[in-house]
Scaffold this motif. Sequence first.
Motif, PDB file in Angstrom:
ATOM      1  N   VAL A  23       0.856  -1.178   0.000  1.00 10.88           N
ATOM      2  CA  VAL A  23       0.000   0.000   0.000  1.00 10.88           C
ATOM      3  C   VAL A  23       0.898   1.236   0.000  1.00 10.88           C
ATOM      4  CG1 VAL A  23      -1.778   1.302   1.222  1.00 10.88           C
ATOM      5  CG2 VAL A  23      -1.836  -1.209   1.234  1.00 10.88           C
ATOM      6  N   LEU A  24       0.675   2.096  -0.992  1.00 13.76           N
ATOM      7  CA  LEU A  24       1.486   3.305  -1.152  1.00 13.76           C
ATOM      8  C   LEU A  24       0.673   4.509  -0.690  1.00 13.76           C
ATOM      9  CD1 LEU A  24       4.272   4.173  -2.348  1.00 13.76           C
ATOM     10  CD2 LEU A  24       3.110   4.502  -4.536  1.00 13.76           C
ATOM     11  N   GLU A  25       1.236   5.271   0.237  1.00 12.91           N
ATOM     12  CA  GLU A  25       0.585   6.497   0.725  1.00 12.91           C
ATOM     13  C   GLU A  25       1.598   7.631   0.689  1.00 12.91           C
ATOM     14  OE1 GLU A  25      -1.267   6.178   4.524  1.00 12.91           O
ATOM     15  OE2 GLU A  25      -2.391   4.376   3.997  1.00 12.91           O
ATOM     16  N   ASN A  26       1.269   8.675  -0.054  1.00 15.80           N
ATOM     17  CA  ASN A  26       2.139   9.857  -0.125  1.00 15.80           C
ATOM     18  C   ASN A  26       3.600   9.500  -0.426  1.00 15.80           C
ATOM     19  OD1 ASN A  26      -0.056  11.549   0.572  1.00 15.80           O
ATOM     20  ND2 ASN A  26       0.219  10.989   2.718  1.00 15.80           N
ATOM     21  N   GLY A  27       3.778   8.595  -1.386  1.00 16.90           N
ATOM     22  CA  GLY A  27       5.129   8.267  -1.841  1.00 16.90           C
ATOM     23  C   GLY A  27       5.915   7.357  -0.931  1.00 16.90           C
ATOM     24  N   LYS A  28       5.242   6.760   0.053  1.00 18.74           N
ATOM     25  CA  LYS A  28       5.907   5.811   0.954  1.00 18.74           C
ATOM     26  C   LYS A  28       5.047   4.562   1.092  1.00 18.74           C
ATOM     27  CE  LYS A  28       8.074   9.398   3.830  1.00 18.74           C
ATOM     28  NZ  LYS A  28       8.058  10.064   5.152  1.00 18.74           N
ATOM     29  N   ILE A  29       5.705   3.415   1.325  1.00 20.66           N
ATOM     30  CA  ILE A  29       4.963   2.176   1.585  1.00 20.66           C
ATOM     31  C   ILE A  29       4.481   2.225   3.036  1.00 20.66           C
ATOM     32  CG2 ILE A  29       5.078  -0.345   1.720  1.00 20.66           C
ATOM     33  CD1 ILE A  29       5.388   0.645  -1.139  1.00 20.66           C
ATOM     34  N   SER A  30       3.158   2.173   3.227  1.00 23.07           N
ATOM     35  CA  SER A  30       2.625   2.263   4.592  1.00 23.07           C
ATOM     36  C   SER A  30       2.408   0.884   5.208  1.00 23.07           C
ATOM     37  CB  SER A  30       1.316   3.046   4.598  1.00 23.07           C
ATOM     38  OG  SER A  30       0.351   2.408   3.786  1.00 23.07           O
ATOM     39  N   VAL A  31       2.060  -0.082   4.374  1.00 25.98           N
ATOM     40  CA  VAL A  31       1.848  -1.442   4.868  1.00 25.98           C
ATOM     41  C   VAL A  31       2.055  -2.398   3.705  1.00 25.98           C
ATOM     42  CG1 VAL A  31      -0.652  -1.325   4.449  1.00 25.98           C
ATOM     43  CG2 VAL A  31       0.202  -2.954   6.116  1.00 25.98           C
ATOM     44  N   HIS A  32       2.530  -3.591   4.003  1.00 26.02           N
ATOM     45  CA  HIS A  32       2.644  -4.617   2.955  1.00 26.02           C
ATOM     46  C   HIS A  32       2.514  -5.983   3.597  1.00 26.02           C
ATOM     47  CE1 HIS A  32       6.908  -5.760   3.913  1.00 26.02           C
ATOM     48  NE2 HIS A  32       6.981  -4.497   4.308  1.00 26.02           N
ATOM     49  N   GLY A  33       2.184  -6.959   2.768  1.00 29.65           N
ATOM     50  CA  GLY A  33       2.032  -8.317   3.284  1.00 29.65           C
ATOM     51  C   GLY A  33       1.355  -9.198   2.250  1.00 29.65           C
ATOM     52  N   PRO A  34       1.157 -10.478   2.565  1.00 30.48           N
ATOM     53  CA  PRO A  34       0.428 -11.368   1.655  1.00 30.48           C
ATOM     54  C   PRO A  34      -0.925 -10.759   1.309  1.00 30.48           C
ATOM     55  CG  PRO A  34       1.391 -12.619   3.468  1.00 30.48           C
ATOM     56  CD  PRO A  34       1.589 -11.168   3.802  1.00 30.48           C
ATOM     57  N   ALA A  35      -1.327 -10.897   0.053  1.00 34.70           N
ATOM     58  CA  ALA A  35      -2.556 -10.247  -0.415  1.00 34.70           C
ATOM     59  C   ALA A  35      -3.758 -10.627   0.455  1.00 34.70           C
ATOM     60  CB  ALA A  35      -2.815 -10.608  -1.876  1.00 34.70           C
ATOM     61  N   ALA A  36      -3.832 -11.889   0.858  1.00 34.78           N
ATOM     62  CA  ALA A  36      -4.977 -12.339   1.659  1.00 34.78           C
ATOM     63  C   ALA A  36      -5.035 -11.607   2.996  1.00 34.78           C
ATOM     64  CB  ALA A  36      -4.895 -13.848   1.890  1.00 34.78           C
ATOM     65  N   GLN A  43      -6.313  -8.099   2.445  1.00 35.74           N
ATOM     66  CA  GLN A  43      -7.759  -8.093   2.203  1.00 35.74           C
ATOM     67  C   GLN A  43      -8.542  -8.056   3.519  1.00 35.74           C
ATOM     68  OE1 GLN A  43      -7.711 -11.634  -0.450  1.00 35.74           O
ATOM     69  NE2 GLN A  43      -9.082 -10.479  -1.772  1.00 35.74           N
ATOM     70  N   ASN A  44      -7.934  -8.615   4.566  1.00 39.92           N
ATOM     71  CA  ASN A  44      -8.615  -8.689   5.859  1.00 39.92           C
ATOM     72  C   ASN A  44      -8.136  -7.642   6.852  1.00 39.92           C
ATOM     73  OD1 ASN A  44     -10.198 -10.996   5.157  1.00 39.92           O
ATOM     74  ND2 ASN A  44      -8.352 -12.227   5.316  1.00 39.92           N
ATOM     75  N   ASP A  45      -7.219  -6.773   6.436  1.00 41.46           N
ATOM     76  CA  ASP A  45      -6.680  -5.740   7.314  1.00 41.46           C
ATOM     77  C   ASP A  45      -7.727  -4.624   7.455  1.00 41.46           C
ATOM     78  OD1 ASP A  45      -5.378  -3.145   7.909  1.00 41.46           O
ATOM     79  OD2 ASP A  45      -3.522  -4.302   7.886  1.00 41.46           O
ATOM     80  N   PRO A  46      -8.180  -4.326   8.670  1.00 43.32           N
ATOM     81  CA  PRO A  46      -9.266  -3.335   8.845  1.00 43.32           C
ATOM     82  C   PRO A  46      -8.926  -1.970   8.237  1.00 43.32           C
ATOM     83  CG  PRO A  46      -8.860  -4.528  10.895  1.00 43.32           C
ATOM     84  CD  PRO A  46      -7.786  -4.943   9.947  1.00 43.32           C
ATOM     85  N   ALA A  47      -7.666  -1.518   8.392  1.00 39.41           N
ATOM     86  CA  ALA A  47      -7.293  -0.193   7.871  1.00 39.41           C
ATOM     87  C   ALA A  47      -7.307  -0.183   6.346  1.00 39.41           C
ATOM     88  CB  ALA A  47      -5.913   0.197   8.390  1.00 39.41           C
ATOM     89  N   VAL A  48      -6.796  -1.255   5.744  1.00 44.55           N
ATOM     90  CA  VAL A  48      -6.792  -1.356   4.276  1.00 44.55           C
ATOM     91  C   VAL A  48      -8.223  -1.457   3.765  1.00 44.55           C
ATOM     92  CG1 VAL A  48      -6.066  -2.765   2.302  1.00 44.55           C
ATOM     93  CG2 VAL A  48      -4.479  -2.390   4.199  1.00 44.55           C
ATOM     94  N   LYS A  49      -9.031  -2.267   4.455  1.00 43.08           N
ATOM     95  CA  LYS A  49     -10.443  -2.415   4.075  1.00 43.08           C
ATOM     96  C   LYS A  49     -11.150  -1.065   4.080  1.00 43.08           C
ATOM     97  CE  LYS A  49     -12.444  -6.892   5.249  1.00 43.08           C
ATOM     98  NZ  LYS A  49     -13.033  -7.684   6.316  1.00 43.08           N
ATOM     99  N   ALA A  50     -10.951  -0.326   5.158  1.00 44.36           N
ATOM    100  CA  ALA A  50     -11.650   0.949   5.308  1.00 44.36           C
ATOM    101  C   ALA A  50     -11.210   1.956   4.249  1.00 44.36           C
ATOM    102  CB  ALA A  50     -11.394   1.511   6.699  1.00 44.36           C
ATOM    103  N   ALA A  51      -9.904   1.976   3.953  1.00 46.50           N
ATOM    104  CA  ALA A  51      -9.382   2.998   3.042  1.00 46.50           C
ATOM    105  C   ALA A  51      -9.580   2.651   1.575  1.00 46.50           C
ATOM    106  CB  ALA A  51      -7.896   3.226   3.324  1.00 46.50           C
ATOM    107  N   TYR A  52      -9.442   1.359   1.226  1.00 44.38           N
ATOM    108  CA  TYR A  52      -9.352   1.006  -0.200  1.00 44.38           C
ATOM    109  C   TYR A  52     -10.383   0.005  -0.702  1.00 44.38           C
ATOM    110  CZ  TYR A  52      -4.917   3.271   0.612  1.00 44.38           C
ATOM    111  OH  TYR A  52      -3.959   4.185   0.970  1.00 44.38           O
ATOM    112  N   LEU A  53     -11.002  -0.754   0.195  1.00 42.83           N
ATOM    113  CA  LEU A  53     -11.859  -1.850  -0.281  1.00 42.83           C
ATOM    114  C   LEU A  53     -13.337  -1.541  -0.138  1.00 42.83           C
ATOM    115  CD1 LEU A  53      -9.838  -4.910   1.077  1.00 42.83           C
ATOM    116  CD2 LEU A  53      -9.530  -3.636  -1.032  1.00 42.83           C
ATOM    117  N   GLY A  54     -13.663  -0.415   0.454  1.00 40.27           N
ATOM    118  CA  GLY A  54     -15.073  -0.105   0.715  1.00 40.27           C
ATOM    119  C   GLY A  54     -15.937  -0.078  -0.514  1.00 40.27           C
ATOM    120  N   GLY A  55     -15.553   0.765  -1.521  1.00 39.95           N
ATOM    121  CA  GLY A  55     -16.433   0.953  -2.676  1.00 39.95           C
ATOM    122  C   GLY A  55     -16.171   0.015  -3.828  1.00 39.95           C
TER     123      GLY A  55
END
Length: 242
Positions: free
Chosen positions: A210-223, A226-238
Amino acid sequence: MLTISNLHAAYGKVQVLHGISLDVPKGKVVTLIGSNGAGKTTTMRAISGMLKPKEGTVSLAGKDITGLDSHKIARAGLAHSPEGRRVFATMTVKDNLLLGAFPRFTGSRNRGDIDTDLQKAMELFPRLRERRDQLAGTLSGGEQQMLAMARAVMLNPEVILLDEPSMGLAPILVDEVFRIIQRLKHEGMTMLLVEQFAAAALAVADYGYVLENGKISVHGPAASLQNDPAVKAAYLGGNSQH
């Protein structure tokens, strides 16, 4: 296979990437997700030589390709299917595909069987077979996207960069693009995917950043992303419909 370490890039005085590092292992699909303006396309451009990095290294199969001209990076085995497709509008579909194989004709890449690969590309993208003699500029947006992807495959590359392959496409074509990515993955193609539909990208990828403002904020296995609450809220909602 493709390793980016501490990559910094800028447009003039505007710093866009602030030291990002990521790894694309052989035979894997890695996705880079983030909001508009996070630096995803800049990352792709810095990897493929369209933009010279200010700092950091890019290596492909153990070879340092940092800052080389794009055509030299293509010869080294990196294919880039750019954002906005960029097909050669006044050339036929078939000639666009053969141009993708250009380093194989010149001997700077292993030639292999270009005719067989052309047939394979047409099988992978049946719409292109139907339109092989049409000028690329007369194709629909979806067909041009498939042509850009097929042209990248024709390099017989070590790694393909796919920058926003679903951009501007109708949902049915987005589904088709992701089916093709899945099939390329099944065939062992190594890919770095930048994609606005984060849910679809994580569904096809092995690993995500996950890239935020030119920096990697979080990374990991795709699965796990998909279940990370912060990633879900920011990117998977719509985007969960894809």
